[in-house]
Design an enzyme around this catalytic site. Sequence first.
Site, short mmCIF file in Angstrom:
data_model
loop_
_atom_site.label_atom_id
_atom_site.label_comp_id
_atom_site.label_asym_id
_atom_site.label_seq_id
_atom_site.Cartn_x
_atom_site.Cartn_y
_atom_site.Cartn_z
N LYS A 133 24.35 36.51 30.33
CA LYS A 133 24.36 35.32 31.16
C LYS A 133 24.43 35.69 32.65
CE LYS A 133 27.36 33.26 27.69
NZ LYS A 133 28.76 32.82 27.42
N GLY A 134 24.77 36.94 32.94
CA GLY A 134 25.10 37.34 34.31
C GLY A 134 23.98 37.13 35.32
N PHE B 8 35.51 46.77 39.63
CA PHE B 8 35.08 45.66 38.78
C PHE B 8 35.03 44.39 39.62
CE2 PHE B 8 35.60 42.20 35.75
CZ PHE B 8 34.65 42.54 34.81
N VAL B 9 33.86 43.80 39.73
CA VAL B 9 33.69 42.63 40.58
C VAL B 9 33.35 41.39 39.76
CG1 VAL B 9 33.00 43.93 42.65
CG2 VAL B 9 31.26 43.23 40.99
N LYS C 204 26.04 50.07 41.36
CA LYS C 204 27.19 50.95 41.61
C LYS C 204 26.72 52.39 41.46
CE LYS C 204 30.70 47.90 39.56
NZ LYS C 204 31.59 47.77 38.39
N GLU D 275 18.37 41.75 37.18
CA GLU D 275 19.74 42.08 36.75
C GLU D 275 20.75 41.65 37.81
OE1 GLU D 275 21.34 43.33 34.26
OE2 GLU D 275 20.26 44.94 33.24
N ASP D 276 21.92 41.24 37.35
CA ASP D 276 23.01 40.98 38.28
C ASP D 276 23.54 42.30 38.84
OD1 ASP D 276 23.90 41.83 35.78
OD2 ASP D 276 25.31 40.17 35.49
N ASP E 178 25.32 49.14 36.42
CA ASP E 178 26.57 49.92 36.43
C ASP E 178 26.25 51.32 35.90
OD1 ASP E 178 29.15 50.78 36.32
OD2 ASP E 178 29.87 49.27 34.94
N ARG F 123 32.17 33.01 37.03
CA ARG F 123 30.71 33.11 37.20
C ARG F 123 30.21 32.18 38.30
NH1 ARG F 123 28.49 36.08 32.88
NH2 ARG F 123 29.48 35.80 30.85
#
Length: 184
Positions: A47-48, A156-157, A135, A103-104, A107, A169
């Site tokens: 969902k990001g 972690f954001v 990141k 993509e959000d 990582d 969100r």
Amino acid sequence: MEFSDVADDIESVVLTPEQIAEGVARIARGIEKDFPHSTPLLIGVLKGAVMVMADVARELHIPIEIDWMAVSSYGQSTQSSGVVRIVKDLDISLEGRDVIIVEDIVDSGLTLSWLLENFSSRQAATIKVAALLRKPDAMKVDVTVDYLGFDIANDFVVGFGLDYAESYRNLRGVGVLKPSVYST
Ligand code: 5GP
């Protein structure tokens, strides 16, 4: 939701809504430059990527199509394993299409590298990657982000589509959560 609405939960602001808009515009200008004459298919991973997709899509001055995929990592670990199960597959065929994965955040890069392999096996003509956040210190596999908003530190954001336990969100910016939020 604004930072002031969750002031007790946020340790530091990483990106304001205004900065995010700059990153979104940077991504959109890059896509427009590469695809002046074709209609690329933007694929978001639920969902990001919902917020990034909505803003990038509206910022673009070229025609596009949009599709969504939902995946879940195998195993119980909160760390991405890179082994992915498709929960909701695409509706649109990728054959011969110019595909842009939206993509959000990238990582470890493991999810993205799995998607790239999966999409190339479906005969997409070209596959590019757009990500609002990356990141660099966390990346475990070497994946190219063609259209990038921002490199951020290895914290972690939450916000702008990114959640902690499904919350935050709808925060307009991106911030680091206070440790007290995790421990309660
Ligand atoms: P990767 O396979 O690149 O390690 O993981 C990508 C996914 O992990 C992202 O799409 C996102 O759902 C999640 N993720 C990675 N870093 C963060 C983060 O800092 N905050 C949140 N909320 N999710 C993250």
